[in-house]
Design a protein around this motif. Structure first.
Motif, PDB file in Angstrom:
ATOM      1  N   THR A  32       0.874  -1.165   0.000  1.00  0.00           N
ATOM      2  CA  THR A  32       0.000   0.000   0.000  1.00  0.00           C
ATOM      3  C   THR A  32       0.914   1.218   0.000  1.00  0.00           C
ATOM      4  O   THR A  32       2.130   1.071   0.033  1.00  0.00           O
ATOM      5  CB  THR A  32      -0.919   0.050   1.243  1.00  0.00           C
ATOM      6  N   LYS A  33       0.333   2.393   0.024  1.00  0.00           N
ATOM      7  CA  LYS A  33       1.198   3.581  -0.040  1.00  0.00           C
ATOM      8  C   LYS A  33       2.121   3.715   1.171  1.00  0.00           C
ATOM      9  O   LYS A  33       3.130   4.412   1.094  1.00  0.00           O
ATOM     10  CB  LYS A  33       0.370   4.844  -0.223  1.00  0.00           C
ATOM     11  N   ASP A  34       1.804   3.022   2.268  1.00  0.00           N
ATOM     12  CA  ASP A  34       2.617   3.135   3.491  1.00  0.00           C
ATOM     13  C   ASP A  34       3.274   1.835   3.944  1.00  0.00           C
ATOM     14  O   ASP A  34       4.015   1.835   4.923  1.00  0.00           O
ATOM     15  CB  ASP A  34       1.741   3.644   4.638  1.00  0.00           C
ATOM     16  N   GLU A  86       2.694   9.690  -6.365  1.00  0.00           N
ATOM     17  CA  GLU A  86       1.590  10.482  -5.812  1.00  0.00           C
ATOM     18  C   GLU A  86       0.359   9.605  -5.707  1.00  0.00           C
ATOM     19  O   GLU A  86      -0.004   8.914  -6.660  1.00  0.00           O
ATOM     20  CB  GLU A  86       1.311  11.671  -6.735  1.00  0.00           C
ATOM     21  N   PHE A  87      -0.276   9.624  -4.550  1.00  0.00           N
ATOM     22  CA  PHE A  87      -1.499   8.868  -4.321  1.00  0.00           C
ATOM     23  C   PHE A  87      -2.653   9.854  -4.181  1.00  0.00           C
ATOM     24  O   PHE A  87      -2.508  10.910  -3.569  1.00  0.00           O
ATOM     25  CB  PHE A  87      -1.395   8.033  -3.036  1.00  0.00           C
ATOM     26  N   PHE A  88      -3.799   9.484  -4.713  1.00  0.00           N
ATOM     27  CA  PHE A  88      -4.998  10.298  -4.577  1.00  0.00           C
ATOM     28  C   PHE A  88      -5.950   9.607  -3.621  1.00  0.00           C
ATOM     29  O   PHE A  88      -6.294   8.444  -3.818  1.00  0.00           O
ATOM     30  CB  PHE A  88      -5.683  10.494  -5.938  1.00  0.00           C
ATOM     31  N   ASP A  89      -6.385  10.278  -2.574  1.00  0.00           N
ATOM     32  CA  ASP A  89      -7.345   9.709  -1.626  1.00  0.00           C
ATOM     33  C   ASP A  89      -8.717   9.721  -2.265  1.00  0.00           C
ATOM     34  O   ASP A  89      -9.117  10.683  -2.911  1.00  0.00           O
ATOM     35  CB  ASP A  89      -7.363  10.523  -0.325  1.00  0.00           C
ATOM     36  N   GLU A  90      -9.459   8.638  -2.057  1.00  0.00           N
ATOM     37  CA  GLU A  90     -10.809   8.549  -2.609  1.00  0.00           C
ATOM     38  C   GLU A  90     -11.829   8.976  -1.606  1.00  0.00           C
ATOM     39  O   GLU A  90     -11.703   8.929  -0.457  1.00  0.00           O
ATOM     40  CB  GLU A  90     -11.073   7.122  -3.047  1.00  0.00           C
TER      41      GLU A  90
END
Length: 90
Positions: A32-34, A86-90
Motif C-alpha cells: 500500500t502507499k505506506d 503520488e497517491f490520490f485519496d478517494e
C-alpha cells in the motif's frame, strides 16, 4: 508492473553464465502507499538503480524482453526509477 524499494545488492560468483554481466538488487515490493509486502525480491537492474531508490519492476517474459535476451533465466527486472509517487485519496 510493480513498484518497490531497493534495499540491497546480491553478488554471486557462481551462477549460470547467461547471468554474467547482470547487476542484481534486493527489492521490497510496495503493498500500500505506506507498507511493503513480506519478503524480498531479487531483480536484474536495467535502469541503474541504487540503494533506497523506488523502482518499476516487470516480471516474467517482459523481464527478459527488457534486457533483450530471451534465453536468460531472469523473472524480474528493474525497468525504471520512480521520480515521484503520488497517491490520490478517494
Amino acid at each position: 508492473m510493480e513498484i518497490g524499494k531497493v534495499v540491497g545488492n546480491v553478488w554471486a560468483t557462481r551462477k549460470d553464465e547467461k547471468l554474467c554481466g547482470q547487476k542484481f538488487l534486493v527489492v521490497k515490493l510496495l503493498k500500500t502507499k505506506d507498507t511493503y509486502k513480506e519478503g524480498f525480491l531479487v531483480a536484474a537492474d536495467n535502469a541503474g538503480a541504487g540503494n533506497g531508490d523506488l523502482v518499476f519492476i516487470t516480471k516474467g517474459s517482459a523481464a527478459r524482453a527488457s534486457i533483450e535476451r530471451v534465453n536468460v533465466p531472469i523473472d524480474a527486472t528493474i525497468v525504471g526509477i520512480v521520480d515521484t509517487l503520488e497517491f490520490f485519496d478517494e
